[in-house]
Design a protein around this motif. Sequence first.
Motif, PDB file in Angstrom:
ATOM      1  N   UNK A 294       0.861  -1.189   0.000  1.00 55.58           N
ATOM      2  CA  UNK A 294       0.000   0.000   0.000  1.00 55.58           C
ATOM      3  C   UNK A 294       0.897   1.238   0.000  1.00 55.58           C
ATOM      4  N   UNK A 295       0.756   2.080  -1.013  1.00 55.57           N
ATOM      5  CA  UNK A 295       1.518   3.321  -1.110  1.00 55.57           C
ATOM      6  C   UNK A 295       0.552   4.493  -1.123  1.00 55.57           C
ATOM      7  N   UNK A 296       0.935   5.574  -0.465  1.00 55.40           N
ATOM      8  CA  UNK A 296       0.074   6.761  -0.453  1.00 55.40           C
ATOM      9  C   UNK A 296       0.921   8.022  -0.507  1.00 55.40           C
ATOM     10  N   UNK A 297       0.422   9.020  -1.221  1.00 56.96           N
ATOM     11  CA  UNK A 297       1.092  10.318  -1.244  1.00 56.96           C
ATOM     12  C   UNK A 297       0.955  11.034   0.097  1.00 56.96           C
ATOM     13  N   UNK A 298      -0.101  10.705   0.833  1.00 57.48           N
ATOM     14  CA  UNK A 298      -0.393  11.373   2.108  1.00 57.48           C
ATOM     15  C   UNK A 298       0.046  10.477   3.268  1.00 57.48           C
ATOM     16  N   UNK A 299       0.060  11.020   4.498  1.00 61.23           N
ATOM     17  CA  UNK A 299       0.578  10.227   5.627  1.00 61.23           C
ATOM     18  C   UNK A 299      -0.229   8.964   5.910  1.00 61.23           C
ATOM     19  N   UNK A 300       0.493   7.925   6.343  1.00 58.45           N
ATOM     20  CA  UNK A 300      -0.127   6.705   6.870  1.00 58.45           C
ATOM     21  C   UNK A 300       0.281   6.631   8.330  1.00 58.45           C
ATOM     22  N   UNK A 301      -0.670   6.801   9.255  1.00 51.80           N
ATOM     23  CA  UNK A 301      -0.369   6.960  10.681  1.00 51.80           C
ATOM     24  C   UNK A 301      -0.029   5.666  11.397  1.00 51.80           C
ATOM     25  N   UNK A 302       0.177   5.786  12.721  1.00 52.29           N
ATOM     26  CA  UNK A 302       0.607   4.615  13.501  1.00 52.29           C
ATOM     27  C   UNK A 302      -0.478   3.555  13.581  1.00 52.29           C
ATOM     28  N   UNK A 303      -1.745   3.961  13.671  1.00 49.16           N
ATOM     29  CA  UNK A 303      -2.833   2.985  13.712  1.00 49.16           C
ATOM     30  C   UNK A 303      -2.854   2.154  12.433  1.00 49.16           C
ATOM     31  N   UNK A 304      -2.791   2.825  11.270  1.00 48.12           N
ATOM     32  CA  UNK A 304      -2.822   2.121   9.985  1.00 48.12           C
ATOM     33  C   UNK A 304      -1.583   1.255   9.816  1.00 48.12           C
ATOM     34  N   UNK A 316       3.705   2.372   2.802  1.00 52.85           N
ATOM     35  CA  UNK A 316       4.616   3.529   2.790  1.00 52.85           C
ATOM     36  C   UNK A 316       3.788   4.775   2.504  1.00 52.85           C
ATOM     37  N   UNK A 317       3.838   5.734   3.423  1.00 53.41           N
ATOM     38  CA  UNK A 317       3.129   7.004   3.237  1.00 53.41           C
ATOM     39  C   UNK A 317       4.088   8.117   2.871  1.00 53.41           C
ATOM     40  N   UNK A 318       3.528   9.262   2.541  1.00 56.81           N
ATOM     41  CA  UNK A 318       4.307  10.446   2.148  1.00 56.81           C
ATOM     42  C   UNK A 318       5.248  10.150   0.969  1.00 56.81           C
ATOM     43  N   UNK A 319       4.798   9.339   0.023  1.00 58.60           N
ATOM     44  CA  UNK A 319       5.585   9.079  -1.188  1.00 58.60           C
ATOM     45  C   UNK A 319       5.495  10.322  -2.072  1.00 58.60           C
ATOM     46  N   UNK A 320       6.638  10.801  -2.544  1.00 55.75           N
ATOM     47  CA  UNK A 320       6.647  12.035  -3.338  1.00 55.75           C
ATOM     48  C   UNK A 320       5.888  11.846  -4.650  1.00 55.75           C
ATOM     49  N   UNK A 321       5.444  12.951  -5.214  1.00 55.58           N
ATOM     50  CA  UNK A 321       4.657  12.914  -6.443  1.00 55.58           C
ATOM     51  C   UNK A 321       5.436  12.268  -7.588  1.00 55.58           C
ATOM     52  N   UNK A 322       6.750  12.623  -7.725  1.00 58.49           N
ATOM     53  CA  UNK A 322       7.567  12.054  -8.808  1.00 58.49           C
ATOM     54  C   UNK A 322       7.726  10.550  -8.639  1.00 58.49           C
ATOM     55  N   UNK A 323       8.003  10.107  -7.397  1.00 57.57           N
ATOM     56  CA  UNK A 323       8.181   8.670  -7.155  1.00 57.57           C
ATOM     57  C   UNK A 323       6.884   7.912  -7.416  1.00 57.57           C
ATOM     58  N   UNK A 324       5.762   8.490  -7.018  1.00 59.32           N
ATOM     59  CA  UNK A 324       4.484   7.820  -7.241  1.00 59.32           C
ATOM     60  C   UNK A 324       4.194   7.688  -8.734  1.00 59.32           C
ATOM     61  N   UNK A 325       4.502   8.727  -9.499  1.00 56.19           N
ATOM     62  CA  UNK A 325       4.280   8.653 -10.957  1.00 56.19           C
ATOM     63  C   UNK A 325       5.140   7.564 -11.585  1.00 56.19           C
ATOM     64  N   UNK A 326       6.383   7.420 -11.100  1.00 59.63           N
ATOM     65  CA  UNK A 326       7.248   6.372 -11.641  1.00 59.63           C
ATOM     66  C   UNK A 326       6.738   4.983 -11.251  1.00 59.63           C
ATOM     67  N   UNK A 327       6.247   4.850 -10.024  1.00 59.63           N
ATOM     68  CA  UNK A 327       5.689   3.558  -9.593  1.00 59.63           C
ATOM     69  C   UNK A 327       4.501   3.182 -10.475  1.00 59.63           C
ATOM     70  N   UNK A 328       3.611   4.131 -10.721  1.00 61.79           N
ATOM     71  CA  UNK A 328       2.426   3.863 -11.550  1.00 61.79           C
ATOM     72  C   UNK A 328       2.839   3.498 -12.976  1.00 61.79           C
ATOM     73  N   UNK A 329       3.885   4.207 -13.485  1.00 59.26           N
ATOM     74  CA  UNK A 329       4.356   3.904 -14.842  1.00 59.26           C
ATOM     75  C   UNK A 329       4.961   2.507 -14.920  1.00 59.26           C
ATOM     76  N   UNK A 330       5.509   2.018 -13.800  1.00 56.75           N
ATOM     77  CA  UNK A 330       6.179   0.715 -13.789  1.00 56.75           C
ATOM     78  C   UNK A 330       5.218  -0.436 -13.520  1.00 56.75           C
TER      79      UNK A 330
END
Length: 541
Positions: A294-304, A316-330
Motif C-alpha cells: 500500500x503506497x500513499x502520497x499522504x501520511x499513513x499513521x501509527x494505527x494504519x 509507505x506514506x508520504x511518497x513524493x509525487x515524482x516517485x508515485x508517478x514512476x511507480x504507476x508507470x512501472x
Amino acid sequence: MSFGGQTPTIVVLKEGTDTSQGRGQTISNINACIAVQDTLRPTLGPMGSDVLVVDPNGKATISNDGATILGLLDVVHPAARILVDISKSQDAEVGDGTSSVTILAGELMREAKQFVEENVPVETIIKGYRKALRLAISYIKEIAVTIDKSDPEKFRGLLQRCAATAMSSKIVNANSEFFTKMVVDAVMTLDQDDLNIKLIGIKKVLGGSIEDTLFVDGTAFKKTFSYAGFEQQPKKFEDPKIVCLDVELELKAEKDNAEVRVDTVSDYQAVVDAEWKIILDKLEAIEATGAQVVLSKLPIGDLATQFFADRDIFCAGRVSNEDMNRVLAAVGGQLQSTTSDIHEEHLGTCKHFEERQVGGERFNLFTGCPKASTCTLILRGGSEQFIAEVERSLHDAIMVVKRAVKNNVVVAGGGACEMAVSKYLRETSKTIRGKEQLIIAAFARALEVIPRQLCENAGFDSIDVLNLLRMKQYQGDVWAGVDFSTGSVGNNYERFVWEPSLVKTNALQAATEAACIVLSVDETIKNEESAPPPQGMPMPR
C-alpha cells in the motif's frame, strides 16, 4: 511656443536614470559577454578543468557544466545575461554543448567587435551572420551521417558512442565504459514514442565507490517516514498486488478552536467511535482488495501501520509525487483518491518487491515490472559535490542519447564538425561580393575557437594542431579533428567520437541569435534603484 527664444528642457525619464547609447555601448556589451566566455573557456573538452563556485550561504559546487556554472554565477550585466539564457536553453533542448554555445557566442561577438569599431553598420553584420548560419546549417545536414536503426545491436553501439563522447569531458570520464551501458539501458527502457526522461529516477546515496552505482530496472525510492509497527511488516514479496492512494490514513487532531459540546459520557464515546470507524472502514476496504503493498502520497499513521503489520501488508506514506508517478508507470494500476471503490483493474503488480539496504539508506525496490517503461539509477560516491556532478554528467549523457534515438543523424566531435564548416564558409565567402564576404569569413574564424580551446585545455600547441587541421580539411578529410590520445589530429568519425548533429545545429543557432541580439542593442536605460527610507521612517503605503 517659445520661451525667450530658447527650447524648453523636457524631462521624460526620472532623475538619476542611467542612459548609455551609441557604438561605445555596443562595444561595452560585447566586452561583458567576452568576460563571461573567458570564465567558461577552461572547462571545455575532455581535458577541461572544473570550476568551484561558492554561493552566499557557503555551499560549494564543483562542476564543468556550462549551464550549471552560469546558473550559479550572479551575472548582473543585462547583455551578459543573454549568454546565461542560451546556455540554459541548450541544456533544456539538447542537454549537452552548454559550454560550447557560450564560447561560440562570445567568439562571434569578439569577431564582430572589429567591424563595430570600424563603423560597419550593425545591420550589415547581423545580416552577414544570419546568412553564414544558414549556410552552416545546410552544410552540416549535407555531411552528417544517418545511422541505420534496423539493426538493434549496431544502433545500440551508436548510442553508447554518443554517450561516451558526451561523458568524455565529465568527471565520470574514467568510468565511462561502466556508465555508457547504464545510460543507454535507461533510455531504452522508456516508451520509445515519447521518451519522457522524467521517468528515469536518479537517487543519491553518500558512501561507497562510483562503481557501486545501481541500475534498477523498475523503480526505487527511499524508505519514507514510518511509525511504530513498520518493522513488523514483511519486506519482500513475489508478484504482489500494489495499490497506490492519494488518501490520508491517520487520526487527525482537532483543529484549533474546534468545540464539541456533549451532555453525557456516551455522547463523547460516540464521537470517538465515529472517528475510529471512519479510518477502520478505510483500512478494511484496502485489505479487502487483496493488496500486499500500500503506497500513499499522504501520511499513513501509527494505527494504519500497525493494522497493516498485523495482516502482513507493507505500507509507505508520504511518497513524493515524482516517485508515485514512476511507480504507476512501472507497475500499472491507477492512483485512487478514495478507498470505497477499488477494483482489481485499479491494482498494479510486479515480479519482485523488496526493501533493501543501500549504503546508509533503505530503499523500496520494484523490479520485473510489466510495463517496464521506467528505471532508477542509485548513485554512489564519497562526497555530496562529487555525486551531484555525476548526476549532472549522466543527465547530459541521457539527453544526448535521447536525441540520438529520436534523430539518428551524427557528426564527428573533437572540433571536426566546426573545422569542416569553417573551411566551407571560407570557400563560400570568396564567391560573395561586398562586406558580407568579410563577415562570413569572420564567422568561419569564430568557429575555430572550439578546436583551439580544446588544444589549449589539453596542453597541446594550438597553432600547430590548427594548421594540421586546416591542411587535412583542404585535403578532403571532413572528419579531421583533435586527437587527444596523440596530441595531434585524426579522423574522429573512424575513432567513434560521435555527437548528434542536433547538438551542433542547436548550438550554432543559439550562439548566432545571442550575438545578433547583443549587436542590435545600442542603448541601455537603467532606472535608478529606489533608496530605502531613513531608519525610523515608515514605508509608504
